[in-house]
Motif scaffolding. Structure first.
Motif, mmCIF file in Angstrom:
data_model
loop_
_atom_site.group_PDB
_atom_site.id
_atom_site.type_symbol
_atom_site.label_atom_id
_atom_site.label_comp_id
_atom_site.label_asym_id
_atom_site.label_seq_id
_atom_site.Cartn_x
_atom_site.Cartn_y
_atom_site.Cartn_z
ATOM 1 N N VAL A 40 37.595 13.572 -9.935
ATOM 2 C CA VAL A 40 38.958 13.081 -9.773
ATOM 3 C C VAL A 40 39.865 13.951 -10.637
ATOM 4 C CG1 VAL A 40 40.514 11.118 -9.993
ATOM 5 C CG2 VAL A 40 38.101 10.732 -9.412
ATOM 6 N N ILE A 41 40.874 14.551 -10.023
ATOM 7 C CA ILE A 41 41.790 15.448 -10.735
ATOM 8 C C ILE A 41 43.092 14.717 -11.014
ATOM 9 C CG2 ILE A 41 43.017 17.646 -10.683
ATOM 10 C CD1 ILE A 41 40.908 18.608 -8.635
ATOM 11 N N GLY A 42 43.344 14.431 -12.289
ATOM 12 C CA GLY A 42 44.575 13.757 -12.689
ATOM 13 C C GLY A 42 44.301 12.421 -13.336
ATOM 14 N N GLY A 43 44.766 12.263 -14.579
ATOM 15 C CA GLY A 43 44.467 11.058 -15.348
ATOM 16 C C GLY A 43 45.646 10.125 -15.524
ATOM 17 N N GLY A 44 46.528 10.043 -14.521
ATOM 18 C CA GLY A 44 47.554 9.012 -14.511
ATOM 19 C C GLY A 44 47.002 7.747 -13.879
ATOM 20 N N LEU A 73 36.394 12.303 -14.275
ATOM 21 C CA LEU A 73 37.855 12.346 -14.229
ATOM 22 C C LEU A 73 38.349 13.442 -15.165
ATOM 23 C CD1 LEU A 73 40.650 11.171 -13.513
ATOM 24 C CD2 LEU A 73 40.341 9.528 -15.367
ATOM 25 N N LEU A 74 39.197 14.331 -14.641
ATOM 26 C CA LEU A 74 39.709 15.458 -15.412
ATOM 27 C C LEU A 74 41.218 15.325 -15.591
ATOM 28 C CD1 LEU A 74 37.825 18.406 -13.656
ATOM 29 C CD2 LEU A 74 37.090 17.061 -15.646
ATOM 30 N N GLU A 75 41.674 15.428 -16.834
ATOM 31 C CA GLU A 75 43.086 15.393 -17.167
ATOM 32 C C GLU A 75 43.441 16.637 -17.979
ATOM 33 O OE1 GLU A 75 46.794 15.186 -17.910
ATOM 34 O OE2 GLU A 75 45.933 13.694 -16.541
ATOM 35 N N ARG A 76 44.498 17.315 -17.578
ATOM 36 C CA ARG A 76 44.907 18.551 -18.237
ATOM 37 C C ARG A 76 45.509 18.311 -19.623
ATOM 38 N NH1 ARG A 76 49.564 21.563 -15.130
ATOM 39 N NH2 ARG A 76 50.606 19.665 -15.834
ATOM 40 N N GLU A 77 46.224 17.189 -19.785
ATOM 41 C CA GLU A 77 46.922 16.916 -21.040
ATOM 42 C C GLU A 77 45.964 16.406 -22.110
ATOM 43 O OE1 GLU A 77 50.077 17.772 -21.314
ATOM 44 O OE2 GLU A 77 50.211 18.303 -19.186
ATOM 45 N N ARG A 78 46.494 16.268 -23.323
ATOM 46 C CA ARG A 78 45.675 15.806 -24.444
ATOM 47 C C ARG A 78 45.295 14.335 -24.312
ATOM 48 N NH1 ARG A 78 47.454 15.960 -30.868
ATOM 49 N NH2 ARG A 78 45.420 15.290 -31.710
ATOM 50 N N THR A 109 50.149 10.544 -19.619
ATOM 51 C CA THR A 109 51.355 10.944 -20.355
ATOM 52 C C THR A 109 52.394 11.651 -19.483
ATOM 53 O OG1 THR A 109 50.313 13.020 -21.059
ATOM 54 C CG2 THR A 109 50.133 11.119 -22.549
ATOM 55 N N GLN A 110 52.047 11.949 -18.253
ATOM 56 C CA GLN A 110 53.020 12.629 -17.383
ATOM 57 C C GLN A 110 53.773 11.604 -16.525
ATOM 58 O OE1 GLN A 110 54.278 15.671 -17.192
ATOM 59 N NE2 GLN A 110 53.109 16.456 -18.921
ATOM 60 N N ALA A 111 53.697 11.687 -15.213
ATOM 61 C CA ALA A 111 54.543 10.846 -14.358
ATOM 62 C C ALA A 111 54.369 9.355 -14.642
ATOM 63 C CB ALA A 111 54.253 11.144 -12.886
ATOM 64 N N VAL A 148 48.237 0.015 -18.580
ATOM 65 C CA VAL A 148 47.445 -0.044 -17.351
ATOM 66 C C VAL A 148 46.491 1.149 -17.283
ATOM 67 C CG1 VAL A 148 47.552 0.053 -14.828
ATOM 68 C CG2 VAL A 148 49.130 -1.421 -16.096
ATOM 69 N N VAL A 149 46.995 2.341 -17.572
ATOM 70 C CA VAL A 149 46.132 3.525 -17.561
ATOM 71 C C VAL A 149 45.009 3.384 -18.573
ATOM 72 C CG1 VAL A 149 46.025 5.999 -18.050
ATOM 73 C CG2 VAL A 149 47.898 5.090 -16.688
ATOM 74 N N GLN A 150 45.333 3.015 -19.802
ATOM 75 C CA GLN A 150 44.309 2.913 -20.835
ATOM 76 C C GLN A 150 43.284 1.834 -20.507
ATOM 77 O OE1 GLN A 150 43.895 5.262 -23.018
ATOM 78 N NE2 GLN A 150 45.756 6.193 -22.163
ATOM 79 N N GLY A 151 43.745 0.757 -19.878
ATOM 80 C CA GLY A 151 42.805 -0.282 -19.459
ATOM 81 C C GLY A 151 41.801 0.232 -18.451
ATOM 82 N N TYR A 152 42.291 0.953 -17.430
ATOM 83 C CA TYR A 152 41.377 1.497 -16.429
ATOM 84 C C TYR A 152 40.453 2.558 -17.027
ATOM 85 C CZ TYR A 152 43.411 -0.741 -12.284
ATOM 86 O OH TYR A 152 43.806 -1.644 -11.321
#
Length: 385
Positions: free
Chosen positions: A11-15, A35-40, A44-46, A156-160
């Motif tokens: 999965v590309i994108g950690g929003g 799951l791959l997220e580019r940011e730290r 944190t993006q959209a 919500v993101v952190q919960g998932y």
């Protein structure tokens, strides 16, 4: 920690879309989700920069149906996932100042009633009773649903993310995808700045960067990034605890309570696609002048915070959800056009069904397949903020 060399699904994108998809895949028994997220940090993006609204009030049946499934998932979120999300069911109030919008919204309210969504039609005097703080100059009518509201996107993101990790998913930040490996019409793997992963399935959950990921796979994913920006004020004692999410539809001008102050935004109709996330100070001045005009108490407010983020906009303001027929193993969950956060819970579930069960069955999502653009079957959403 070294990056895995193989995965059943990448999965590309950690929003919210990627996090929800990873969680629902793991919950359904997929043993090797990466799951791959580019940011730290995740989200944190959209997602992390959105206003956090959740609503039933839409102009197409499919969007209302998504809300009818997704908002109850947010109500159950703390119980199911174990993460509080600051749920605030304050209602959404749309202010209508153009006759053509009045006619369309009347039809939309009738459609919503047909789907058991009890949105109320308000005359100007009723709007005055609901929000006496608003200047009602030019307001012809309004719609209000008390079951709409707000939730905290980051929670919500952190919960998932936490729940997916407990179920065995691998969740990595600071990993940038550099290429999608394709062979004979199917997915072979994903190249990153930390190595290559062999996988038969890729989920494009890259939000405003969905088109970039699509290009890596040789696909045209019709999603463009569009800057939107927000201002948060300092404390305003005149704002009641039950102040609703208020939207002047004509100007895409909105307000909701944020802490002890007000969060406000207004979409720039002249914004051009791009990845610029700096605050446009000229547009901010235009926005704040309009905001004070509609909510005069803002003239006494101090500025506490401001930021800009990106919408991921599709041609018909509806998501692109499901498999891409031209490339076996490539799935999209993109293009939500400013209302993705609220639909993230159910869309992650629907995509997990699409991948693992051969098709979504909680809701028919065929109208959201990417094929619709080629086949001339777009379903335009009128109610975009």
């Amino acid at each position: 920690m070294n990056l895995a060399e193989t995965a059943d699904v990448v999965v590309i994108g950690g929003g919210v879309m990627g996090a929800s998809t990873a969680y629902h895949l793991a919950k359904k028994g997929c043993q090797d989700v990466l799951l791959l997220e580019r940011e730290r940090f995740f989200g944190t993006q959209a997602t992390g920069k959105c206003a956090g609204g959740i609503r039933y009030q839409f102009g197409t049946e499919i969007n209302v149906q998504l809300s009818k499934l997704s908002l109850p998932m947010l109500h159950r979120f703390e119980e199911e996932i174990g993460q509080p999300i600051d749920l605030n069911i304050c209602g959404y109030l749309f202010l209508l100042t153009q006759q053509e919008d009045v006619e369309v919204f009347r039809q939309n309210v009738e459609m919503q009633h047909g789907l058991d969504v009890e949105t109320a039609w308000l005359e100007p005097s009723e709007i005055a009773d609901l929000v006496p703080q608003i200047d009602r100059t030019g307001v012809l009518a309004g719609t209000f649903n008390p079951n709409d509201g707000l939730a905290d996107p980051s929670s919500v993101v952190q919960g998932y993310i936490s729940a997916a990790g407990r179920l065995g998913a691998s969740l990595r930040t600071e990993v940038e995808v550099t290429d999608i490996l394709v062979e004979d019409g199917h997915i072979e793997g994903v190249a990153t700045n930390q190595g290559t992963i062999s996988t038969p399935i890729v989920v494009n959950a890259a939000g405003p960067w969905a088109g970039v990921i699509g290009e890596m796979a040789g696909l045209d994913i019709p999603v463009v990034p569009l800057r939107r920006q927000i201002v948060v004020t300092g404390p305003l004692s005149e704002v009641p605890d039950d102040f609703p999410f208020v939207i002047e539809f004509e100007r895409s001008l909105y307000f909701h309570r944020e802490g002890e102050g007000i969060l406000t935004g207004m979409s720039n109709p002249h914004e051009t696609p791009g990845f610029d996330q700096s605050v446009d100070k000229d547009w901010e001045l235009t926005h704040l002048e309009a905001a004070v005009e509609r909510l005069p108490l803002l003239q006494r407010a101090g500025l506490a915070n401001r930021w800009a983020g990106l919408y991921e906009v599709s041609p018909d303001a509806h998501p692109i959800l499901g498999r891409v027929p031209e490339l076996e193993g490539f799935f999209c969950i993109n293009g939500f056009s400013g209302h993705g956060f609220m639909h993230g819970p159910v869309c992650g579930l629907l995509l997990a069904e699409e991948i693992l069960d051969g098709g979504a069955h909680t809701l028919d999502i065929s109208s959201l397949y990417i094929d619709r653009f080629r086949e001339g079957k777009e379903i335009v959403e009128y109610n975009v903020v």
